[in-house]
Design an enzyme around this catalytic site. Structure first.
Site, mmCIF file in Angstrom:
data_model
loop_
_atom_site.group_PDB
_atom_site.id
_atom_site.type_symbol
_atom_site.label_atom_id
_atom_site.label_comp_id
_atom_site.label_asym_id
_atom_site.label_seq_id
_atom_site.Cartn_x
_atom_site.Cartn_y
_atom_site.Cartn_z
ATOM 1 N N LYS A 34 0.836 -1.218 0.000
ATOM 2 C CA LYS A 34 0.000 0.000 0.000
ATOM 3 C C LYS A 34 0.861 1.254 0.000
ATOM 4 O O LYS A 34 0.648 2.179 -0.786
ATOM 5 C CB LYS A 34 -0.902 0.001 1.237
ATOM 6 C CG LYS A 34 -1.555 1.346 1.532
ATOM 7 C CD LYS A 34 -2.383 1.337 2.790
ATOM 8 C CE LYS A 34 -1.651 1.595 4.069
ATOM 9 N NZ LYS A 34 -1.354 3.000 4.379
ATOM 10 N N ASN A 35 1.845 1.292 0.902
ATOM 11 C CA ASN A 35 2.609 2.536 1.052
ATOM 12 C C ASN A 35 3.478 2.842 -0.159
ATOM 13 O O ASN A 35 3.789 4.002 -0.408
ATOM 14 C CB ASN A 35 3.451 2.490 2.336
ATOM 15 C CG ASN A 35 2.579 2.618 3.571
ATOM 16 O OD1 ASN A 35 1.397 2.922 3.475
ATOM 17 N ND2 ASN A 35 3.159 2.359 4.740
ATOM 18 N N CYS A 128 -4.171 12.190 13.001
ATOM 19 C CA CYS A 128 -5.022 11.017 12.849
ATOM 20 C C CYS A 128 -5.032 10.288 14.168
ATOM 21 O O CYS A 128 -4.452 10.762 15.147
ATOM 22 C CB CYS A 128 -4.526 10.131 11.720
ATOM 23 S SG CYS A 128 -2.966 9.380 12.096
ATOM 24 N N ARG A 133 1.051 13.965 13.650
ATOM 25 C CA ARG A 133 1.649 13.826 12.331
ATOM 26 C C ARG A 133 1.904 15.159 11.607
ATOM 27 O O ARG A 133 1.250 15.477 10.608
ATOM 28 C CB ARG A 133 0.825 12.853 11.482
ATOM 29 C CG ARG A 133 0.661 11.527 12.191
ATOM 30 C CD ARG A 133 -0.006 10.492 11.364
ATOM 31 N NE ARG A 133 0.878 9.807 10.451
ATOM 32 C CZ ARG A 133 0.528 8.757 9.727
ATOM 33 N NH1 ARG A 133 -0.676 8.276 9.810
ATOM 34 N NH2 ARG A 133 1.383 8.177 8.914
ATOM 35 N N ASP A 319 4.359 -0.098 12.172
ATOM 36 C CA ASP A 319 3.098 -0.620 11.641
ATOM 37 C C ASP A 319 2.821 -2.054 12.088
ATOM 38 O O ASP A 319 1.714 -2.560 11.891
ATOM 39 C CB ASP A 319 3.099 -0.549 10.102
ATOM 40 C CG ASP A 319 2.940 0.878 9.597
ATOM 41 O OD1 ASP A 319 2.619 1.764 10.405
ATOM 42 O OD2 ASP A 319 3.143 1.104 8.390
ATOM 43 N N ARG A 411 -8.666 -0.041 4.513
ATOM 44 C CA ARG A 411 -7.713 0.947 3.975
ATOM 45 C C ARG A 411 -6.420 0.263 3.561
ATOM 46 O O ARG A 411 -5.736 0.742 2.655
ATOM 47 C CB ARG A 411 -7.347 1.965 5.072
ATOM 48 C CG ARG A 411 -8.332 3.057 5.323
ATOM 49 C CD ARG A 411 -7.738 4.041 6.326
ATOM 50 N NE ARG A 411 -6.368 4.332 5.961
ATOM 51 C CZ ARG A 411 -5.356 4.481 6.831
ATOM 52 N NH1 ARG A 411 -5.579 4.404 8.123
ATOM 53 N NH2 ARG A 411 -4.140 4.731 6.415
HETATM 54 C C1 UD1 Z 1 4.722 6.403 6.697
HETATM 55 C C2 UD1 Z 1 3.782 5.262 6.426
HETATM 56 C C3 UD1 Z 1 3.205 4.722 7.725
HETATM 57 C C4 UD1 Z 1 4.336 4.363 8.695
HETATM 58 C C5 UD1 Z 1 5.287 5.538 8.858
HETATM 59 C C6 UD1 Z 1 6.511 5.190 9.695
HETATM 60 C C7 UD1 Z 1 2.893 5.869 4.256
HETATM 61 C C8 UD1 Z 1 1.704 6.267 3.449
HETATM 62 N N1 UD1 Z 1 2.703 5.738 5.569
HETATM 63 O O1 UD1 Z 1 3.956 7.454 7.288
HETATM 64 O O2 UD1 Z 1 2.457 3.543 7.423
HETATM 65 O O3 UD1 Z 1 3.765 4.054 9.946
HETATM 66 O O4 UD1 Z 1 5.765 5.972 7.584
HETATM 67 O O5 UD1 Z 1 7.173 4.102 9.167
HETATM 68 O O6 UD1 Z 1 3.944 5.616 3.704
HETATM 69 N N2 UD1 Z 1 7.335 13.775 11.469
HETATM 70 C C9 UD1 Z 1 7.633 15.084 11.809
HETATM 71 N N3 UD1 Z 1 7.586 16.031 10.825
HETATM 72 C C10 UD1 Z 1 7.280 15.742 9.529
HETATM 73 C C11 UD1 Z 1 7.010 14.387 9.185
HETATM 74 C C12 UD1 Z 1 7.050 13.425 10.187
HETATM 75 O O7 UD1 Z 1 7.898 15.393 12.968
HETATM 76 O O8 UD1 Z 1 7.263 16.650 8.688
HETATM 77 C C13 UD1 Z 1 7.357 12.725 12.520
HETATM 78 C C14 UD1 Z 1 5.972 12.069 12.668
HETATM 79 O O9 UD1 Z 1 5.131 12.802 13.526
HETATM 80 C C15 UD1 Z 1 6.349 10.726 13.234
HETATM 81 C C16 UD1 Z 1 7.696 10.421 12.580
HETATM 82 O O10 UD1 Z 1 8.193 11.669 12.096
HETATM 83 O O11 UD1 Z 1 6.524 10.826 14.621
HETATM 84 C C17 UD1 Z 1 7.610 9.443 11.438
HETATM 85 O O12 UD1 Z 1 6.663 9.897 10.499
HETATM 86 P P1 UD1 Z 1 6.828 9.605 8.940
HETATM 87 O O13 UD1 Z 1 8.007 8.718 8.740
HETATM 88 O O14 UD1 Z 1 6.767 10.881 8.207
HETATM 89 O O15 UD1 Z 1 5.511 8.772 8.641
HETATM 90 P P2 UD1 Z 1 4.571 8.927 7.382
HETATM 91 O O16 UD1 Z 1 5.366 9.192 6.164
HETATM 92 O O17 UD1 Z 1 3.446 9.834 7.714
#
Ligand code: UD1
Length: 456
Positions: A34-35, A128, A133, A319, A411
Site C-alpha cells: 500500500k505505502n 489522525c 503527524r 506498523d 484501507r
Molecule cells: C509512513 C507510512 C506509515 C508508517 C510511517 C513510519 C505511508 C503512506 N505511511 O507514514 O504507514 O507508519 O511511515 O514508518 O507511507 N514527522 C515530523 N515532521 C514531519 C514528518 C514526520 O515530525 O514533517 C514525525 C511524525 O510525527 C512521526 C515520525 O516523524 O513521529 C515518522 O513519520 P513519517 O516517517 O513521516 O511517517 P509517514 O510518512 O506519515
C-alpha cells in the site's frame, strides 16, 4: 473504479465475526505494498507519458488516491491489479478537502505538482488516530528547494519563488528520518535544477521502490536506501512500467498471526530482507523461520515473551507494533513493547486488556505479562494496524469475537478475511441492516493511559 468501493457508512455497519482458537495452514499470497503504491501514484504526476503499475493492491486508500488524481484530470484505467496512469491532461487546481480528508498520503502530490507545474495547493493532511503527524519536514525541505509556501485556511499553497520555473537543487538535512518527507523531497528534487542531497533520509523499502520507478522514468537518484540520498535533477521524466513491491506489513501480520496460533504457513511473494527485523523477533520468540527465494515459512514452537522497540527501517516497523502486542499477550513470560515513532499508537492496548490480557501501559511503553488465554468479545478498531491486532486477538481467543471499524482494515489489507479463510480461519463479514451510529465508534479510552508525549 480502482477497488471495490465500499461506502464508508456501509463499512461502519459491517463487522467481522471470528470464531476463536483458530489455526492457520497453507500458503498465503502477499499483495502489493500500500505505502509504495500510494507514493508511486503521486510520482506518476511527474510525467506526461504513461505509467503502468502492476501489483497495485485493491484498497480504499488506493481508491482515494486514484480519485484525487482523476480530479486533477489524470486518466486512470484500472484492470484488476494493474493501473494505467496518464497525466498528460492535468489541470492544476486546489485539491478538494473532501477527497484528501483521511488520506495522509494525499500530501505526496505537493512535491510532483510543485516541481513539474511550479505550483500546488494541497489541504493540510491533519492528524489522525495515531498522532498529530506534522508536515514541517516536508515544508522546510520544499522551502530549501526554492518554494514559497504559505498556509491559508488549512490549505498549503506552494509555488516556485521568483520568476523561475524550476526548483533549485540544494542540501537538506532532515531532523527526523520521515518516510513521507523523504518521498516528497525526492519527487520534488527529481525535476529541480542541479544536485540535491538529503541527509538523515528515511531508508524504508517503499522509498527504494519509489527511486527505482523514478530512475526507470529517467531520474538520476543515487543511494536510495542509504542515509544520504543524492538526486541530480533532470529536465523531463518519461513513462515506464513498474511492479509494486510486496507489502512487508501485510506479510509480517500473517507471520505474527501464525506465531500467535502455533500454526505453520508460508507467505509469498516477499522480499525477505524487508522483513528481517520482524523475522528476527519471531525467531527470538520461539518460531522457526525458513527463507527460500521469495517465500518465508514459519513453524512456531513454544511462544516466549520478547521486547521490541519500534524504529525507522531497518528497525522493527511501527506498523507491526499492534499485531506484535497482540501476539505477546499469550507469550510465556514478560515483554516490553516500546513505541518510538508515533505518540498515540497504543489504542489497541485497552481493548486487549478487555479481552483478558495483562498489560500495564505507561505512556508509549506496554508491559505485558503473558496469560494462558484471552476471551473473545465485540470490539471496535480505531486505526488500521490496531484492526489487524484485534483480528489476531480474536483468532487466538476462546469464544467468538466481532470486530467493528472495518473502514480502517479495508484501507490497508487487501482481501484480509478471504486470505484468512483460505488459511482455515472461520471468519465472516457480517452486514448489519441497521447502520451503526457514529457514537458506537467512539472508543471509551482510559485517559490516563493514552500517551500524549511527542513522537521520537
Ligand atoms: C509512513 C507510512 C506509515 C508508517 C510511517 C513510519 C505511508 C503512506 N505511511 O507514514 O504507514 O507508519 O511511515 O514508518 O507511507 N514527522 C515530523 N515532521 C514531519 C514528518 C514526520 O515530525 O514533517 C514525525 C511524525 O510525527 C512521526 C515520525 O516523524 O513521529 C515518522 O513519520 P513519517 O516517517 O513521516 O511517517 P509517514 O510518512 O506519515
Amino acid at each position: 473504479m480502482i477497488c471495490v468501493s465500499k461506502n464508508k457508512s456501509l463499512l461502519k455497519s459491517q463487522n467481522l465475526k471470528i470464531f476463536g482458537q483458530g489455526k492457520l495452514n497453507g500458503i498465503v499470497e502477499i499483495s502489493g505494498a500500500k505505502n509504495s503504491a500510494l507514493v508511486l501514484l503521486a510520482a506518476s504526476l511527474l510525467t506526461n507519458e504513461k505509467i503502468i503499475l502492476h501489483n497495485v493492491p485493491r484498497l480504499t486508500d488506493i481508491e482515494k488516491m486514484g480519485n484525487i488524481l482523476k480530479n486533477l484530470g489524470v486518466n486512470l484505467i484500472d484492470k484488476n491489479n494493474k493501473l494505467e496512469i496518464d497525466s498528460k491532461n492535468i489541470s492544476i487546481k486546489e485539491l478538494p478537502y473532501e477527497l484528501v480528508n483521511g488520506l495522509r498520503a494525499s500530501f505526496f502530490c505537493i512535491g510532483p505538482l510543485l516541481s513539474k507545474y511550479g505550483e500546488a495547493k494541497v489541504p493540510l493532511p491533519g492528524g489522525c488516530n495515531i498522532g498529530s503527524r506534522p508536515i514541517d519536514e516536508h515544508i522546510n525541505g520544499l522551502k530549501a528547494l526554492g518554494a514559497e509556501i504559505i498556509i491559508e485556511e488549512r490549505i498549503v499553497k506552494a509555488k516556485i519563488k521568483g520568476k523561475k520555473n524550476k526548483l533549485n537543487g540544494t542540501h537538506i538535512k532532515l531532523k527526523c528520518p520521515s518516510v513521507g518527507a523523504t518521498e516528497t523531497l525526492i519527487m520534488a528534487a527529481s525535476l529541480a535544477d542541479g544536485r540535491t542531497t538529503i541527509e538523515n533520509a528515511a531508508r524504508e523499502p517503499e522509498i527504494q521502490d519509489l527511486c527505482q520507478m523514478l530512475n526507470k522514468m529517467g531520474a538520476k537518484i543515487y543511494d536510495s536506501g542509504k542515509e544520504k540520498i543524492i538526486i541530480d535533477g533532470v529536465n523531463k521524466l518519461g513513462g515506464c512500467t513498474h511492479k509494486v513491491i510486496p507489502d512487508r506489513i501485510e506479510a509480517g501480520t500473517f507471520l505474527i498471526a501464525a506465531a500467535a496460533t502455533s500454526s505453520s504457513i508460508t507467505i509469498s511473494p516477499v522480499i525477505p530482507n524487508h522483513l528481517e527485523a520482524v523475522t528476527n523477533k519471531l525467531h527470538e520468540s520461539g518460531s522457526r523461520i525458513s527463507i527460500k527465494g521469495n517465500s518465508i515459512t514459519i513453524n512456531p514452537r513454544e511462544l516466549k515473551a520478547v521486547n521490541i522497540n519500534t524504529a525507522p527501517f531497518p528497525g522493527f516497523p511501527t506498523d507491526l507494533q499492534a499485531p506484535f502486542t497482540a501476539l505477546m499477550t499469550i507469550a510465556s513470560g514478560e515483554s516490553k513493547i516500546t513505541e518510538t515513532i508515533f505518540e498515540n499508537r497504543m489504542n489497541h492496548v485497552h481493548l486487549l486488556k478487555k479481552m483478558g490480557a495483562n498489560i500495564k501501559l505507561n505512556k508509549n511503553i506496554a508491559y505485558i505479562k503473558g496469560v494462558k488465554t484471552i476471551k473473545g468479545m465485540d470490539l471496535v478498531a480505531s486505526d488500521l494496524r490496531s484492526s489487524a491486532a484485534l483480528i489476531i486477538a480474536g483468532i487466538i481467543a476462546k469464544g467468538n469475537s466481532k470486530i467493528y471499524g472495518l473502514e480502517h482494515l479495508d484501507r490497508g489489507y487487501e482481501n484480509f478475511e478471504s486470505k484468512l479463510k483460505i488459511l482455515g480461519i472461520k471468519i465472516a463479514r457480517e452486514f448489519n441492516n441497521k447502520s451503526c451510529k457514529e457514537s458506537k465508534y467512539k472508543i471509551d479510552q482510559e485517559p490516563e493511559e493514552i500517551p500524549k508525549c511527542t513522537a521520537a
